[in-house]
Design a protein around this motif. Structure first.
Motif, mmCIF file in Angstrom:
data_model
loop_
_atom_site.group_PDB
_atom_site.id
_atom_site.type_symbol
_atom_site.label_atom_id
_atom_site.label_comp_id
_atom_site.label_asym_id
_atom_site.label_seq_id
_atom_site.Cartn_x
_atom_site.Cartn_y
_atom_site.Cartn_z
ATOM 1 N N LEU A 179 -51.806 36.681 19.523
ATOM 2 C CA LEU A 179 -50.741 35.775 19.947
ATOM 3 C C LEU A 179 -49.706 36.409 20.885
ATOM 4 O O LEU A 179 -49.255 35.750 21.836
ATOM 5 C CB LEU A 179 -50.036 35.191 18.719
ATOM 6 N N PRO A 180 -49.289 37.677 20.688
ATOM 7 C CA PRO A 180 -48.295 38.249 21.609
ATOM 8 C C PRO A 180 -48.792 38.405 23.042
ATOM 9 O O PRO A 180 -47.984 38.594 23.951
ATOM 10 C CB PRO A 180 -48.007 39.633 20.992
ATOM 11 N N PHE A 181 -50.093 38.303 23.245
ATOM 12 C CA PHE A 181 -50.657 38.465 24.578
ATOM 13 C C PHE A 181 -50.817 37.127 25.306
ATOM 14 O O PHE A 181 -51.446 37.063 26.362
ATOM 15 C CB PHE A 181 -52.013 39.171 24.495
ATOM 16 N N VAL A 182 -50.286 36.051 24.735
ATOM 17 C CA VAL A 182 -50.308 34.737 25.382
ATOM 18 C C VAL A 182 -49.028 34.593 26.192
ATOM 19 O O VAL A 182 -47.931 34.823 25.678
ATOM 20 C CB VAL A 182 -50.424 33.605 24.344
ATOM 21 N N ASP A 183 -49.164 34.185 27.465
ATOM 22 C CA ASP A 183 -48.010 34.227 28.368
ATOM 23 C C ASP A 183 -46.939 33.198 28.050
ATOM 24 O O ASP A 183 -45.758 33.427 28.281
ATOM 25 C CB ASP A 183 -48.462 34.090 29.832
ATOM 26 N N ASN A 184 -47.293 32.044 27.519
ATOM 27 C CA ASN A 184 -46.311 31.005 27.197
ATOM 28 C C ASN A 184 -46.139 30.930 25.685
ATOM 29 O O ASN A 184 -46.949 30.331 24.981
ATOM 30 C CB ASN A 184 -46.769 29.653 27.752
ATOM 31 N N ILE A 185 -45.060 31.521 25.178
ATOM 32 C CA ILE A 185 -44.877 31.604 23.731
ATOM 33 C C ILE A 185 -44.581 30.248 23.109
ATOM 34 O O ILE A 185 -44.756 30.065 21.901
ATOM 35 C CB ILE A 185 -43.746 32.602 23.368
ATOM 36 N N HIS A 186 -44.140 29.292 23.911
ATOM 37 C CA HIS A 186 -43.795 27.978 23.376
ATOM 38 C C HIS A 186 -45.019 27.082 23.206
ATOM 39 O O HIS A 186 -44.938 26.064 22.514
ATOM 40 C CB HIS A 186 -42.769 27.295 24.288
ATOM 41 N N LYS A 187 -46.130 27.427 23.841
ATOM 42 C CA LYS A 187 -47.318 26.590 23.764
ATOM 43 C C LYS A 187 -48.452 27.217 22.962
ATOM 44 O O LYS A 187 -49.445 26.551 22.685
ATOM 45 C CB LYS A 187 -47.831 26.283 25.184
ATOM 46 N N ARG A 188 -48.307 28.472 22.586
ATOM 47 C CA ARG A 188 -49.441 29.161 21.974
ATOM 48 C C ARG A 188 -49.767 28.620 20.581
ATOM 49 O O ARG A 188 -50.941 28.550 20.199
ATOM 50 C CB ARG A 188 -49.179 30.662 21.914
ATOM 51 N N GLY A 189 -48.759 28.232 19.809
ATOM 52 C CA GLY A 189 -49.026 27.687 18.482
ATOM 53 C C GLY A 189 -49.791 26.385 18.547
ATOM 54 O O GLY A 189 -50.789 26.191 17.843
ATOM 55 N N SER A 190 -49.343 25.475 19.400
ATOM 56 C CA SER A 190 -50.030 24.189 19.544
ATOM 57 C C SER A 190 -51.415 24.378 20.153
ATOM 58 O O SER A 190 -52.350 23.656 19.805
ATOM 59 C CB SER A 190 -49.195 23.242 20.409
ATOM 60 N N ALA A 191 -51.561 25.364 21.052
ATOM 61 C CA ALA A 191 -52.872 25.639 21.647
ATOM 62 C C ALA A 191 -53.852 26.128 20.593
ATOM 63 O O ALA A 191 -55.025 25.726 20.565
ATOM 64 C CB ALA A 191 -52.734 26.677 22.758
ATOM 65 N N MET A 192 -53.375 26.983 19.717
ATOM 66 C CA MET A 192 -54.238 27.485 18.653
ATOM 67 C C MET A 192 -54.620 26.361 17.704
ATOM 68 O O MET A 192 -55.771 26.277 17.242
ATOM 69 C CB MET A 192 -53.518 28.598 17.899
#
Length: 365
Positions: A203-216
């Protein structure tokens, strides 16, 4: 974090889909049918639901430490020694999963596809491709997954579409014949094959921290839906009893397709889809193990660990289990409780300590 390691939220979602389908497409239907019989498809839905709940847990934990991996904030929350012990646990889980996945590939290829090929050669060849991907970094792995994803979905839809004429609704009856307990046990089995806790290292390697949870979450939902469809197809076409007999019922399922004389032996398409998905699951798991060990040892460059760990991984894969009978016993009596405990207990401990102590990343919004 290295900028070149960053992936987009869409790439994260695709990797989660590949990760979910990875081992589940071939192995889950048979295991669920053995436990829940004709209700295997219901068990698969329950398993997907449990997986989505775990994603919500990891999403919350990841938001507390958006710029750190689980190996990094374990030491921050638990202290030096307990934190490093937790980091080692994360490494061991990621690494053992990678080795078991490698063994799964070798077992499938040597028993179903290339029966005359030594399993050691299959392991070595597949591992070389995994090592190449991990050496290049997470960003190339994410881009490759994004390229192959539409083809995987297209092949999946083609196979499912050709199977519907063979479906028999009566294979789903009687519904809940043995009550809810077998469905619950099957759902837990399904859940243990969705090792989303690995993504706490990603997760820390995802560029947009606001969208990574919903993307997962979206990736887990789409991947879970694909597994449910495969399980439902196996029950509808093969029936619960026949599905239980095979280790790889989805592969056998594709053998049923025979349209005239121009479309048959389509099972290789299923094998191709599985090779794609399990490659990305293995690559992500191995990458997570390399990063977790590198951060635990405080190495500047974690790529130096790739080749030594790959050598150990190859050795473990060759001795993991001697045959499929032993594998079934290992999976039911060892991996299920091991995976269940690890995917729930460490994240809950870390999240609880984070809230109780008030500790979180300074960059947490």
């Amino acid at each position: 974090m290295l900028e070149e390691e960053k992936i987009g939220s869409r790439q994260l979602a695709v990797l989660v889909v590949m990760f979910t389908v990875g081992t589940s497409m071939l192995l889950v239907p048979g295991e669920l049918a053995a436990e829940a019989k004709q209700d295997a498809w219901i068990a698969s839905i329950l398993g997907v639901g449990l997986g989505l709940l775990s994603v919500l847990l990891f999403w919350k934990l990841g938001d507390r430490f958006p710029d750190r991996t689980a190996a990094e904030y374990s030491e921050l929350l638990l202290g030096k020694w307990l934190g490093k012990a937790m980091s080692v646990l994360f490494f061991s889980f990621c690494f053992m999963l990678s080795a078991v996945l490698l063994r799964d590939v070798g077992e499938f290829v040597s028993t179903q596809v290339l029966t005359e090929t030594p399993i050691e050669f299959v392991h070595l060849l597949f591992l070389l491709i995994v090592v190449l991907g991990v050496r290049l970094g997470l960003a190339p792995i994410g881009r490759a997954a994004e390229i192959f994803f539409p083809w995987m979905v297209l092949l999946f839809l083609v196979v499912v579409g050709f199977l519907w004429p063979y479906a028999k609704i009566e294979n789903l009856k009687p519904l809940m014949e043995d009550g809810f307990k077998p469905v619950l046990l099957g759902g837990v089995q399904m859940f243990t094959l969705q090792e989303y806790v690995i993504f706490l290292m990603i997760l820390p390697f995802v560029d947009n921290i606001h969208k990574r949870g919903s993307a997962m979450l979206k990736g887990a939902l789409v991947g879970g839906a694909l597994v449910v469809i495969v399980t439902l197809d196996c029950i509808l076409v093969l029936g619960p009893n026949v599905t239980t007999l095979y280790v790889y019922p989805a592969y056998v399922l594709a053998q049923k397709i025979d349209i005239g004389e121009f479309l048959s032996r389509i099972q290789i398409v299923v094998a191709g889809m599985w090779f794609l998905t399990i490659y990305f699951k293995t690559a992500v798991s191995f990458y997570a193990s390399v990063v977790s060990l590198g951060q635990t040892l405080r190495l500047r460059e974690h790529r130096t660990l790739v080749l030594p760990l790959a050598a150990v991984m190859l050795a473990i894969a060759n001795i993991a289990y001697p045959n499929m009978t032993y594998y079934v016993d290992f999976y039911r009596n060892v991996w299920i409780p091991y995976g269940l405990v690890f995917m729930v207990v460490p994240p809950v401990i870390l999240l609880t300590v984070s809230y109780v102590t008030g500790k979180k990343s300074p960059s947490c919004s």
